[in-house]
Design a protein around this motif. Structure first.
Motif, PDB file in Angstrom:
ATOM      1  N   ASP A 134      31.502  32.559  -2.837  1.00 48.79           N
ATOM      2  CA  ASP A 134      30.894  31.426  -3.390  1.00 48.79           C
ATOM      3  C   ASP A 134      31.688  30.191  -3.717  1.00 48.79           C
ATOM      4  N   GLU A 135      32.888  30.278  -3.882  1.00 43.78           N
ATOM      5  CA  GLU A 135      33.357  28.933  -4.255  1.00 43.78           C
ATOM      6  C   GLU A 135      33.515  28.376  -3.198  1.00 43.78           C
ATOM      7  N   TYR A 136      33.580  28.672  -1.821  1.00 42.45           N
ATOM      8  CA  TYR A 136      33.629  28.014  -0.730  1.00 42.45           C
ATOM      9  C   TYR A 136      32.223  27.654  -0.113  1.00 42.45           C
ATOM     10  N   ARG A 137      30.966  27.784  -1.000  1.00 42.39           N
ATOM     11  CA  ARG A 137      29.708  27.343  -0.890  1.00 42.39           C
ATOM     12  C   ARG A 137      29.310  26.562  -1.964  1.00 42.39           C
ATOM     13  N   ASP A 138      29.937  26.176  -2.931  1.00 41.24           N
ATOM     14  CA  ASP A 138      29.558  25.594  -4.081  1.00 41.24           C
ATOM     15  C   ASP A 138      29.120  24.125  -3.672  1.00 41.24           C
ATOM     16  N   GLU A 139      27.675  24.064  -4.132  1.00 41.37           N
ATOM     17  CA  GLU A 139      26.984  22.672  -3.698  1.00 41.37           C
ATOM     18  C   GLU A 139      27.835  21.615  -4.511  1.00 41.37           C
ATOM     19  N   ARG A 140      28.079  21.630  -5.513  1.00 38.54           N
ATOM     20  CA  ARG A 140      28.625  20.383  -6.449  1.00 38.54           C
ATOM     21  C   ARG A 140      30.022  20.105  -5.850  1.00 38.54           C
ATOM     22  N   LEU A 141      30.750  20.984  -5.540  1.00 34.20           N
ATOM     23  CA  LEU A 141      32.292  20.576  -4.707  1.00 34.20           C
ATOM     24  C   LEU A 141      31.617  20.203  -3.618  1.00 34.20           C
ATOM     25  N   ALA A 142      30.824  20.742  -2.776  1.00 35.18           N
ATOM     26  CA  ALA A 142      30.593  20.205  -1.450  1.00 35.18           C
ATOM     27  C   ALA A 142      30.331  18.542  -1.496  1.00 35.18           C
ATOM     28  N   HIS A 143      29.385  18.245  -2.460  1.00 35.29           N
ATOM     29  CA  HIS A 143      28.678  16.851  -2.402  1.00 35.29           C
ATOM     30  C   HIS A 143      30.000  15.856  -2.896  1.00 35.29           C
ATOM     31  N   ALA A 144      30.920  16.582  -3.561  1.00 30.27           N
ATOM     32  CA  ALA A 144      32.120  15.705  -4.067  1.00 30.27           C
ATOM     33  C   ALA A 144      32.964  15.518  -2.884  1.00 30.27           C
ATOM     34  N   VAL A 145      33.048  16.354  -2.034  1.00 27.45           N
ATOM     35  CA  VAL A 145      34.048  16.219  -0.822  1.00 27.45           C
ATOM     36  C   VAL A 145      33.295  15.129   0.193  1.00 27.45           C
ATOM     37  N   VAL A 146      31.901  15.372   0.274  1.00 24.25           N
ATOM     38  CA  VAL A 146      31.112  14.433   1.122  1.00 24.25           C
ATOM     39  C   VAL A 146      31.448  12.884   0.626  1.00 24.25           C
ATOM     40  N   ALA A 147      31.228  12.861  -0.653  1.00 30.49           N
ATOM     41  CA  ALA A 147      31.499  11.306  -1.208  1.00 30.49           C
ATOM     42  C   ALA A 147      32.689  11.096  -0.807  1.00 30.49           C
ATOM     43  N   GLU A 148      33.682  11.941  -0.850  1.00 39.55           N
ATOM     44  CA  GLU A 148      35.153  11.085  -0.664  1.00 39.55           C
ATOM     45  C   GLU A 148      35.292  10.988   0.960  1.00 39.55           C
ATOM     46  N   ILE A 149      34.581  11.826   1.750  1.00 40.17           N
ATOM     47  CA  ILE A 149      34.527  11.403   3.176  1.00 40.17           C
ATOM     48  C   ILE A 149      33.843  10.234   3.477  1.00 40.17           C
ATOM     49  N   ALA A 150      32.924   9.937   2.729  1.00 44.07           N
ATOM     50  CA  ALA A 150      32.042   8.515   2.927  1.00 44.07           C
ATOM     51  C   ALA A 150      33.069   7.481   2.646  1.00 44.07           C
ATOM     52  N   ARG A 151      33.784   7.720   1.152  1.00 40.40           N
ATOM     53  CA  ARG A 151      34.684   6.767   0.665  1.00 40.40           C
ATOM     54  C   ARG A 151      35.681   6.406   1.809  1.00 40.40           C
ATOM     55  N   GLN A 152      36.281   7.493   2.585  1.00 41.99           N
ATOM     56  CA  GLN A 152      37.384   7.184   3.255  1.00 41.99           C
ATOM     57  C   GLN A 152      37.003   6.677   4.789  1.00 41.99           C
ATOM     58  N   THR A 153      35.675   6.707   5.083  1.00 47.82           N
ATOM     59  CA  THR A 153      35.398   6.535   6.526  1.00 47.82           C
ATOM     60  C   THR A 153      34.880   4.979   6.664  1.00 47.82           C
ATOM     61  N   THR A 154      35.648   4.372   7.281  1.00 46.10           N
ATOM     62  CA  THR A 154      35.577   2.856   7.706  1.00 46.10           C
ATOM     63  C   THR A 154      34.917   2.687   9.023  1.00 46.10           C
ATOM     64  N   ARG A 155      35.176   3.726  10.182  1.00 46.91           N
ATOM     65  CA  ARG A 155      34.833   3.210  11.367  1.00 46.91           C
ATOM     66  C   ARG A 155      34.138   4.583  11.979  1.00 46.91           C
ATOM     67  N   PRO A 156      33.374   4.495  13.291  1.00 51.48           N
ATOM     68  CA  PRO A 156      32.862   5.584  13.942  1.00 51.48           C
ATOM     69  C   PRO A 156      34.148   6.640  14.324  1.00 51.48           C
ATOM     70  N   TRP A 157      33.853   7.816  14.113  1.00 50.59           N
ATOM     71  CA  TRP A 157      34.863   9.018  14.772  1.00 50.59           C
ATOM     72  C   TRP A 157      34.189   9.969  15.292  1.00 50.59           C
ATOM     73  N   VAL A 158      34.779  10.707  16.362  1.00 49.13           N
ATOM     74  CA  VAL A 158      34.084  11.951  16.894  1.00 49.13           C
ATOM     75  C   VAL A 158      35.104  12.836  16.825  1.00 49.13           C
ATOM     76  N   LEU A 159      34.681  13.768  16.004  1.00 46.04           N
ATOM     77  CA  LEU A 159      35.313  15.054  15.612  1.00 46.04           C
ATOM     78  C   LEU A 159      34.812  16.324  16.521  1.00 46.04           C
ATOM     79  N   MET A 160      35.578  17.253  16.716  1.00 39.80           N
ATOM     80  CA  MET A 160      35.009  18.460  17.579  1.00 39.80           C
ATOM     81  C   MET A 160      35.514  19.885  16.650  1.00 39.80           C
ATOM     82  N   GLU A 161      34.488  20.827  16.433  1.00 42.78           N
ATOM     83  CA  GLU A 161      35.023  21.987  15.788  1.00 42.78           C
ATOM     84  C   GLU A 161      35.010  22.982  17.085  1.00 42.78           C
TER      85      GLU A 161
END
Ligand code: SF4
Length: 365
Positions: free
Chosen positions: A5-32
């Motif tokens: 459950d702690e790895y599926r926590d919606e509130r935490l996920a949105h916080a990480v997404v916000a931090e990704i948006a804050r850090q991203t200034t250019r386009p990047w291509v990532l592969m899983e």
């Protein structure tokens, strides 16, 4: 559920997404790399949460998808022999070969049995001394130790009626092949956490160094993947290329040394054909000469085959992150999980099946 459950926590996920948006200034291509990671991304819509220009493409880490057509054809030919019991993981049964699949072979009377582990195949061999039991041993470094253990056990017991049709692939040579390909677009990799649980992270150091590409070993839950993306974006934005381990709860630098030892005792590294991609040097495992008696290719004197992929299937480009499943002209129409044309639509880890199951097919239809 603890550790889930702690790895599926919606509130935490949105916080990480916000931090990704804050850090991203250019386009990047990532592969899983791993198909399991692709399915989490599609299931939770993680790619749709990322800022515009930050693109996730899907790698070749689906073992069923990259098992060569020729191996499927050989397995079907063996299964149709009256003296053979062919044992396989369940998701291999529907993978199309060049003309048929193992399900149809079973419907024609072939003795095809599903197992959850290779040691079940050894048990079947013990119980059926008058028949030849062949285990279809496929997968990445994750399944190799258990498959190696089955061959080791059969040799220790002196079983004469057990063998394996081996098609094992290795992740680091595939990343190297992607990086040297002229078409590569990938600027950072999420390495597969389960492979690294066995092999450790150390194998990825040389890739980071040789190609100056950041690699983060990532887990499989939504927060694992979002955190891996954040770690990659931070490196890329800072102009860095380092190996980092997001999946610390499972992966160590050295990995599972006893598992590596049994793999090394039974298998050796060899050139390997990947379905849709072609031959990648030193990217697979084959049984060592000491285990030749357990190698179905040798004991049944199987011919080397060369078969063509269906012309419409663009799985080669999908598996290299060059195209998305929805770019395929037959996706969701002539190719569906019920009637798959290519392996990425069959496997529970295939990118095409992930797009289909999580309703991305609306784009193509
Ligand atoms: S949708 Fe089907 S035909 Fe198209 S790439 Fe995927 S598996 Fe191949």
């Amino acid at each position: 559920m603890k550790y889930l459950d702690e790895y599926r926590d919606e509130r935490l996920a949105h916080a990480v997404v916000a931090e990704i948006a804050r850090q991203t200034t250019r386009p990047w291509v990532l592969m899983e790399i791993c198909g399991g990671q692709t399915h989490t991304i599609m299931r939770y819509g993680l790619d749709e949460l990322l800022p515009r220009g930050l693109e996730l493409v899907h790698g070749p880490g689906c073992p069923v998808c990259v098992t060569p057509l020729e191996t499927i054809d050989k397995a079907i030919a063996l299964a149709l022999r009256p003296d053979v019991i062919l044992v396989s993981y369940g998701d291999m049964l529907r993978v199309p070969g060049s003309r048929s699949d193992l399900f149809r072979a079973k419907a024609q009377g072939a003795d095809v049995r599903v197992a959850y582990s290779p040691t079940e195949a050894v048990k079947i061999a013990r119980a059926n001394p008058a028949r030849n039991v062949v285990f279809l041993a496929i997968g990445f470094e994750t399944t190799a130790p258990a498959n190696a253990m089955a061959a080791w056990q059969a040799r220790r017991e002196g079983l004469k009626n057990f063998s394996m049709l081996v098609s094992h692939v290795l992740v680091p040579p595939a990343i190297r092949a992607l990086m040297v390909s002229g078409a590569n677009r990938v600027q950072g990799f999420i390495a597969p956490g389960h492979v690294c649980t066995v092999m450790g992270c150390s194998e990825y150091d040389s890739l980071v160094r040789d190609f100056r590409v950041p690699i983060v070993v990532g887990g499989f839950e939504p927060l694992d993947l979002l955190e891996s993306v954040l770690m990659l974006v931070r490196q890329l934005e800072a102009g860095e290329a380092r190996l980092e381990n997001q999946y610390v709860r499972s992966v160590s630098y050295a990995g599972n040394v006893p598992a590596q030892r049994i793999m090394q005792e039974v298998f050796e590294v060899a050139d390997q054909k990947w379905r849709g991609i072609g031959m990648i040097p030193l990217s697979g495992l084959r049984l060592r000469d000491e285990y030749a008696a357990y190698d179905a290719n040798r004991t049944f004197d199987l011919e080397e085959l060369t078969v063509e992929e269906p012309a419409e299937c663009i799985s080669a480009q999908v598996l290299q992150g060059l195209k998305k499943p929805t770019d395929c002209p037959v996706f969701g129409m002539r190719c569906t999980p019920e009637n798959p044309l290519g392996a990425p639509m069959v496997s529970s880890e295939g990118a095409c099946a992930a797009y289909y199951h999580y309703r991305r097919h609306a784009v193509a239809s």
